[in-house]
Design a protein around this motif. Structure first.
Motif, PDB file in Angstrom:
ATOM      1  N   PHE A  55       0.862  -1.185   0.000  1.00  0.00           N
ATOM      2  CA  PHE A  55       0.000   0.000   0.000  1.00  0.00           C
ATOM      3  C   PHE A  55       0.899   1.236   0.000  1.00  0.00           C
ATOM      4  N   THR A  56       1.060   1.854  -1.156  1.00  0.00           N
ATOM      5  CA  THR A  56       1.986   2.982  -1.275  1.00  0.00           C
ATOM      6  C   THR A  56       1.316   4.330  -1.044  1.00  0.00           C
ATOM      7  N   GLN A  57       0.007   4.342  -0.826  1.00  0.00           N
ATOM      8  CA  GLN A  57      -0.690   5.579  -0.469  1.00  0.00           C
ATOM      9  C   GLN A  57      -1.539   5.355   0.778  1.00  0.00           C
ATOM     10  N   HIS A  58      -0.975   4.621   1.713  1.00  0.00           N
ATOM     11  CA  HIS A  58      -1.638   4.319   2.987  1.00  0.00           C
ATOM     12  C   HIS A  58      -0.969   5.192   4.056  1.00  0.00           C
ATOM     13  N   TYR A  59      -1.742   5.980   4.749  1.00  0.00           N
ATOM     14  CA  TYR A  59      -1.168   6.955   5.668  1.00  0.00           C
ATOM     15  C   TYR A  59      -1.536   6.660   7.121  1.00  0.00           C
ATOM     16  N   ALA A  60      -0.596   6.925   8.024  1.00  0.00           N
ATOM     17  CA  ALA A  60      -0.887   6.857   9.450  1.00  0.00           C
ATOM     18  C   ALA A  60      -1.841   7.993   9.802  1.00  0.00           C
ATOM     19  N   GLY A  61      -2.582   7.817  10.893  1.00  0.00           N
ATOM     20  CA  GLY A  61      -3.581   8.805  11.269  1.00  0.00           C
ATOM     21  C   GLY A  61      -3.024  10.069  11.868  1.00  0.00           C
ATOM     22  N   ASP A  62      -1.760  10.044  12.304  1.00  0.00           N
ATOM     23  CA  ASP A  62      -1.147  11.223  12.903  1.00  0.00           C
ATOM     24  C   ASP A  62       0.364  11.054  12.855  1.00  0.00           C
ATOM     25  N   ALA A  63       1.076  12.112  13.237  1.00  0.00           N
ATOM     26  CA  ALA A  63       2.540  12.093  13.159  1.00  0.00           C
ATOM     27  C   ALA A  63       3.216  11.619  14.439  1.00  0.00           C
ATOM     28  N   VAL A  64       2.448  11.393  15.505  1.00  0.00           N
ATOM     29  CA  VAL A  64       3.010  10.901  16.766  1.00  0.00           C
ATOM     30  C   VAL A  64       2.154   9.765  17.321  1.00  0.00           C
ATOM     31  N   CYS A  65       2.703   9.089  18.327  1.00  0.00           N
ATOM     32  CA  CYS A  65       2.198   7.792  18.772  1.00  0.00           C
ATOM     33  C   CYS A  65       0.728   7.753  19.195  1.00  0.00           C
ATOM     34  N   PRO A  67      -2.008   9.837  19.269  1.00  0.00           N
ATOM     35  CA  PRO A  67      -3.099  10.178  18.352  1.00  0.00           C
ATOM     36  C   PRO A  67      -3.232   9.198  17.194  1.00  0.00           C
ATOM     37  N   ALA A  68      -2.105   8.715  16.664  1.00  0.00           N
ATOM     38  CA  ALA A  68      -2.165   7.746  15.565  1.00  0.00           C
ATOM     39  C   ALA A  68      -2.870   6.475  16.008  1.00  0.00           C
ATOM     40  N   ARG A  69      -2.623   6.032  17.230  1.00  0.00           N
ATOM     41  CA  ARG A  69      -3.264   4.830  17.759  1.00  0.00           C
ATOM     42  C   ARG A  69      -4.738   5.068  18.032  1.00  0.00           C
ATOM     43  N   CYS A  70      -5.075   6.287  18.453  1.00  0.00           N
ATOM     44  CA  CYS A  70      -6.475   6.619  18.693  1.00  0.00           C
ATOM     45  C   CYS A  70      -7.250   6.611  17.377  1.00  0.00           C
ATOM     46  N   VAL A  71      -6.664   7.179  16.329  1.00  0.00           N
ATOM     47  CA  VAL A  71      -7.309   7.169  15.010  1.00  0.00           C
ATOM     48  C   VAL A  71      -7.525   5.729  14.546  1.00  0.00           C
ATOM     49  N   LEU A  72      -6.510   4.880  14.711  1.00  0.00           N
ATOM     50  CA  LEU A  72      -6.620   3.490  14.287  1.00  0.00           C
ATOM     51  C   LEU A  72      -7.707   2.745  15.059  1.00  0.00           C
ATOM     52  N   MET A  73      -7.742   2.928  16.364  1.00  0.00           N
ATOM     53  CA  MET A  73      -8.682   2.179  17.188  1.00  0.00           C
ATOM     54  C   MET A  73     -10.116   2.684  17.072  1.00  0.00           C
ATOM     55  N   THR A  74     -10.309   3.971  16.752  1.00  0.00           N
ATOM     56  CA  THR A  74     -11.661   4.539  16.740  1.00  0.00           C
ATOM     57  C   THR A  74     -12.193   4.833  15.338  1.00  0.00           C
ATOM     58  N   GLY A  75     -11.318   4.949  14.354  1.00  0.00           N
ATOM     59  CA  GLY A  75     -11.759   5.319  13.015  1.00  0.00           C
ATOM     60  C   GLY A  75     -12.088   6.794  12.873  1.00  0.00           C
ATOM     61  N   LEU A  76     -11.798   7.581  13.889  1.00  0.00           N
ATOM     62  CA  LEU A  76     -12.065   9.020  13.863  1.00  0.00           C
ATOM     63  C   LEU A  76     -10.799   9.782  13.500  1.00  0.00           C
ATOM     64  N   HIS A  77     -10.905  10.785  12.636  1.00  0.00           N
ATOM     65  CA  HIS A  77      -9.723  11.587  12.306  1.00  0.00           C
ATOM     66  C   HIS A  77      -9.379  12.496  13.482  1.00  0.00           C
ATOM     67  N   THR A  78      -8.238  13.153  13.407  1.00  0.00           N
ATOM     68  CA  THR A  78      -7.736  13.896  14.568  1.00  0.00           C
ATOM     69  C   THR A  78      -8.575  15.124  14.915  1.00  0.00           C
ATOM     70  N   GLY A  79      -9.446  15.536  14.009  1.00  0.00           N
ATOM     71  CA  GLY A  79     -10.346  16.626  14.355  1.00  0.00           C
ATOM     72  C   GLY A  79     -11.461  16.194  15.285  1.00  0.00           C
ATOM     73  N   ARG A  80     -11.727  14.883  15.326  1.00  0.00           N
ATOM     74  CA  ARG A  80     -12.816  14.363  16.155  1.00  0.00           C
ATOM     75  C   ARG A  80     -12.337  13.384  17.232  1.00  0.00           C
ATOM     76  N   ALA A  81     -11.166  12.794  17.033  1.00  0.00           N
ATOM     77  CA  ALA A  81     -10.669  11.801  17.989  1.00  0.00           C
ATOM     78  C   ALA A  81     -10.367  12.450  19.339  1.00  0.00           C
ATOM     79  N   HIS A  82     -10.520  11.676  20.398  1.00  0.00           N
ATOM     80  CA  HIS A  82     -10.350  12.211  21.753  1.00  0.00           C
ATOM     81  C   HIS A  82      -8.892  12.521  22.067  1.00  0.00           C
ATOM     82  N   VAL A  83      -7.974  11.663  21.629  1.00  0.00           N
ATOM     83  CA  VAL A  83      -6.555  11.839  21.944  1.00  0.00           C
ATOM     84  C   VAL A  83      -5.877  12.572  20.789  1.00  0.00           C
ATOM     85  N   ARG A  84      -5.280  13.738  21.096  1.00  0.00           N
ATOM     86  CA  ARG A  84      -4.718  14.575  20.033  1.00  0.00           C
ATOM     87  C   ARG A  84      -3.234  14.878  20.226  1.00  0.00           C
TER      88      ARG A  84
END
Length: 323
Positions: A55-65, A67-84
């Motif tokens: 997957f060459t256009q697959h992106y992590a949800g954030d640039a640090v640990c 928030p990226a894990r929160c995006v993965l676990m919840t499916g919410l982007h960083t504008g809506r995810a609880h952990v930022r």
């Protein structure tokens, strides 16, 4: 008289696919062979790419640990995810004094969603979404079983004195040396920063046990390994795979985290040992005849780090990207 012909169809229930999601920690885009790495050996990751797809256009949800894990676990982007962010302030709220900001009670996590679909759910590695004794801990967020680190800061040490298993402290045969030290001179013995029990190995054994115990039902195996996040710590068998000529001088902790006598070799060794972990999972799936009904995905929570003695320029870790 016109007759009717009825065709009876018996629908046999189809077992949902098993899911193995292997999440590296601070691994650069080009730090594995199938994405262009030439110095670090990653034969099992390369095999996964060759037998599957990249997957060459697959992106992590954030640039640090966290928030990226929160995006993965919840499916919410960083504008809506609880952990930022990676804020450690939540440690004060934890009865054990460790852990990050907890995700809210009742959050619709990936694990909880799969659990409702009849999956056995297991997490093995670094959580980072709530410390022990909080509602953000994995055993309260859809995981039947979790073994590893709840706290990102504790996970900076690969030889800690304890881990966590389903909300209970799990002691290891280590002294638990603090992970953040800066030295003013080269120590007499770098082995003082090692321990007897390498935490990723202990965690990985439990992950393999989880597969064996749940082979007869759909399972979700989440492996958020701590590798290759600093501190630079790896058993000698991996360290010695790489040339001593790579390292002209030791790393003394100038950029944070524990010192290491051979920082470049240590980093490469950590990635290679992680590659072996993934290889053992794939081998076990083959042994149990589960490969045809298992989705295996390997990725990283964000790009390569800039501290702790790592050397992204030497390994060309970003693959030409900015960071």
């Amino acid at each position: 008289m016109i007759g009717a012909l009825a065709l009876a169809v018996v629908n046999t229930p189809v077992r949902p696919p098993n899911i193995v999601y292997f999440l590296a920690d601070d691994l650069g885009y080009a730090e594995v062979g199938c994405y262009g790495q030439t110095k670090i050996k990653t034969p099992n990751i390369d095999r996964l790419a060759a037998d599957g797809m990249k997957f060459t256009q697959h992106y992590a949800g954030d640039a640090v640990c966290a928030p990226a894990r929160c995006v993965l676990m919840t499916g919410l982007h960083t504008g809506r995810a609880h952990v930022r962010n990676n804020s450690p302030r939540a440690r004060q709220k934890s009865p054990f004094g460790e852990g990050q900001e907890p995700i809210p009670e009742g959050t619709q996590t990936l694990a909880r969603l799969l659990q409702k679909q009849g999956y056995a759910t297991g997490g093995f590695g670094k959580w980072g979404l709530g410390g022990p004794g909080t509602h953000g801990a994995p055993e309260h967020q859809g995981f039947d079983h979790f073994f590893g680190y709840y706290s990102q800061e504790i996970a900076h040490n690969f030889y800690p004195d304890n881990l966590w298993k389903n909300g209970e402290r799990y002691m290891l045969d280590n002294k638990g040396v603090p992970a953040h030290q800066r030295l003013s001179e080269v120590p007499e013995n770098f082995d003082a920063y090692k321990g007897n029990e390498y935490a990723p190995d202990t965690i990985h054994k439990d992950a393999l046990r989880f597969i064996r115990e749940n082979k007869d039902q759909p399972f979700f195996l989440y492996v958020p390994t701590t590798v290759p996040h600093a501190a630079l710590q790896v058993p000698d068998e991996e360290l010695d795979q790489y040339p001593k000529s790579w390292d002209k001088e030791p790393y003394l902790g100038q950029q944070g985290y524990l010192p290491h006598e051979r920082p470049r070799a240590a980093y490469a060794g950590m990635v290679s040992r992680m590659d072996k972990e993934l290889g053992r999972i794939i081998d076990l799936l083959e042994e149990l005849d589960l490969t045809d009904n298992t989705i295996v995905m390997f990725t990283s929570d964000n790009g390569p780090t800039f501290n702790g003695g790592s050397d992204s320029e030497f390994f060309e870790s970003t693959g030409g990207m900015r960071g």
